[in-house]
Design an enzyme around this catalytic site. Structure first.
Site, PDB file in Angstrom:
ATOM      1  N   SER A 103       0.932  -1.159   0.150  1.00 51.41           N
ATOM      2  CA  SER A 103       0.036   0.030   0.077  1.00 51.41           C
ATOM      3  C   SER A 103       0.929   1.441   0.015  1.00 51.41           C
ATOM      4  CB  SER A 103      -0.955  -0.009   1.321  1.00 51.41           C
ATOM      5  OG  SER A 103      -2.232   0.777   0.925  1.00 51.41           O
TER       6      SER A 103
ATOM      7  N   LYS B  56       4.335   2.132  -2.419  1.00 49.27           N
ATOM      8  CA  LYS B  56       4.977   3.166  -3.004  1.00 49.27           C
ATOM      9  C   LYS B  56       6.121   3.506  -2.588  1.00 49.27           C
ATOM     10  CE  LYS B  56       0.369   5.524  -2.092  1.00 49.27           C
ATOM     11  NZ  LYS B  56      -0.292   5.276  -3.185  1.00 49.27           N
TER      12      LYS B  56
ATOM     13  N   TRP C 209     -10.405   1.868  -5.544  1.00 50.29           N
ATOM     14  CA  TRP C 209      -9.590   3.078  -5.013  1.00 50.29           C
ATOM     15  C   TRP C 209      -8.097   2.855  -5.504  1.00 50.29           C
ATOM     16  CZ3 TRP C 209     -10.256   7.809  -3.630  1.00 50.29           C
ATOM     17  CH2 TRP C 209      -9.197   8.539  -2.934  1.00 50.29           C
TER      18      TRP C 209
ATOM     19  N   HIS D 156      -6.734  -6.653   1.771  1.00 49.52           N
ATOM     20  CA  HIS D 156      -5.594  -5.546   1.530  1.00 49.52           C
ATOM     21  C   HIS D 156      -4.223  -6.083   2.303  1.00 49.52           C
ATOM     22  CE1 HIS D 156      -3.781  -2.029   0.198  1.00 49.52           C
ATOM     23  NE2 HIS D 156      -3.895  -1.417   1.862  1.00 49.52           N
TER      24      HIS D 156
END
Length: 503
Positions: free
Chosen positions: A315, A319, A416, A451
């Site tokens: 997540s 990045k 998203w 997730h």
């Protein structure tokens, strides 16, 4: 020692560089989404929700290169001349599964892991460090371009056809990212000393505005022999660490928020060392990860092989993992999970896929990524309403990992995060790997799951195992020909360039 990043105001103007261009050659199983499940602020930005992976990140941008209007917004590279002589340890395949050349399957570069020569892409923190980069244009001089920029066109319009040119293009992309998105990774030179005791590696960094230190914990595997390969996890990562340890891989827990918290560009040791509060967390985390490698290189007591390192995170930390792996070519393997916009995903694709939705609906785009946390510099904010003027996109950031190992993991369950934006960027970056002759060194798996969880349904664990075997355990027989995105690259929509074959 950390390499020194040049002052861009002192770089040569483009006209003075033309001779040089010629010389360069023709978490848990919960469903909470950390940065993705957010609350809209009154200004349209977002504040972070709960983090199932315990991960945070921020990036800000001040120096670096950028593509100029010279190439009519096509994002061409800037050429430069790279450094010392020596053989080419980057290779292009052959018997070396990493494409790094020689007999070293870690990507460290044959018998000389520190490289040398203007074709060095692995085994050094900053390839093309001696390459000259043209001055950056102003925001007003940038031209809109709605496709994904040609990674093989330099800023002066020169087409990349040789490995030496690609090294300089690699450096230029790095400067583009730092100038327009993240802020500089380096402001002050760093001298690093490491010490190891009680399962902790302490990294002492001197030479900046203030001397700083931080530590990481190291958990050794129960099999294999030292020095061990290791996976560095931002907030311990979100992979199955016990399984990896059983494979013979050490786990290094990098608590990166002490280097810079995602909510404060002036917080943490990065700002203290550099005396600089402009760079964001992603690039600060990349700086900290590089200092970990520096310390490992000088601390054999830690029992870690610094030539066989991987970086991972999920997540917001996905990045960060991509930024770390792109900005330090000593990492043999990079595994970003569910990184979304600001990670693997292309800004332009995110903007199109979002279809103008606001708040917490739709696909996270540039404006909402910037507003959620201080992952990026203030410089990037101006592109929120002008995404097509951004003179780069993240397929180029992803391509900086080439020819080293890269496994991209996605998630189909969260609008998203999207997936198409990363599919398109990953597909475009794969063309760079193919141009370098190492298409098998980049992998991609999309599936639906919790997730930052490991409840994989589409072969993710098998892919992770294969990439770990190949790039950390030196198993040349491991099959990393894994490409399972939901969507293949739509070349007609996003790409109007052709990748060369780079010898």
């Amino acid at each position: 020692m950390m390499s020194f990043r040049p002052n861009f105001s002192q770089l040569l103007p483009l006209t003075a560089l033309l001779p040089l261009f010629v010389a360069c050659g023709p978490s848990d199983g919960g469903v909470t989404v950390d940065e993705d499940d957010t609350t809209t602020t009154s200004s349209g930005g977002q504040t972070s929700g709960s983090s199932s992976a315990g991960n945070t990140s921020s990036v800000s941008g001040t120096g670096g290169g950028s593509t100029s209007g010279v190439t009519s917004g096509t994002g061409g590279p800037s050429t430069s001349v790279s450094g010392a002589g020596g053989s080419d340890p980057t290779g292009a395949g052959g018997a070396d599964p990493t494409g790094a050349g020689g007999s070293d399957p870690t990507g460290a570069g044959g018998s000389n892991p520190t490289g040398g020569g203007d074709t060095t892409l692995v085994g050094v923190e900053t390839p093309g460090e001696d390459c000259a980069v043209p001055n950056m244009p102003s925001f007003g001089e940038l031209k809109a371009y709605d496709k994904l920029h040609d990674p093989f066109t330099m800023m002066d319009g020169t087409k990349v056809t040789t490995r030496a040119q690609w090294v300089c293009r690699h450096r230029e992309i790095s400067e583009l990212v730092q100038h327009w998105e993240t802020g500089p990774k380096e402001v002050k030179k760093a001298t690093v000393k490491g010490s190891f005791a009680g399962g902790k590696l302490t990294i002492n960094v001197s030479g900046g505005a203030q001397d700083v230190s931080f530590s990481v914990s190291i958990s050794l595997p129960s099999t294999g022999s030292p020095p061990y390969p290791a996976l560095i996890g931002l907030s311990n990562g979100s992979l199955d660490n016990n399984h990896l340890k059983q494979m013979g891989v050490a786990i290094i827990n990098y608590d990166h928020n002490g280097v810079q918290p995602e909510s404060d560009r002036s917080g943490g040791i990065f700002s203290k060392f550099h005396g600089n509060a402009e760079s964001g967390a992603l690039i600060a985390w990349a700086w900290g990860a590089s200092r970990i490698i520096d310390a490992l290189e000088s601390t054999p007591d830690a029992q870690i092989d610094p030539k066989r390192l991987a970086i991972t995170g999920c997540s917001r930390n996905g990045k960060g993992a991509l930024m770390v792996g792109a900005m330090d070519s000593r990492f043999a393997l990079t595994i970003p999970q569910e990184s979304g916009s600001g990670g693997v995903a292309a800004w332009r694709v995110s903007e199109v896929d979002n279809k103008g939705q606001t708040g917490s609906a739709g696909v996270q785009n540039l404006t909402r990524t910037y507003g959620e946390q201080k992952w990026f510099s203030k410089t990037i904010e101006q592109f929120g309403s002008a995404v097509t003027k951004l003179p780069l996109d993240h397929h180029q950031l992803v391509s900086m990992v080439a020819p080293r190992g890269l496994l991209i993991l996605g998630n189909l369950n969260y609008e998203w995060l999207s997936t198409n934006n990363a599919d398109q960027a990953g597909g475009a970056a794969r063309l760079v790997y193919e141009a370098l002759g190492v298409k098998q060194n980049i992998g991609y798996v999309d599936s639906g799951h919790n997730h930052c969880g490991t409840d994989y349904k589409n072969g993710e664990q098998a892919a992770i195992d294969a990439f770990v075997k190949k790039f950390l355990l030196n198993d040349a027989s491991a099959n990393t020909d894994v490409w399972k995105p939901k969507n293949e690259l739509d070349k007609a929509k996003w790409v109007e360039w052709t990748a060369p074959t780079i010898p």
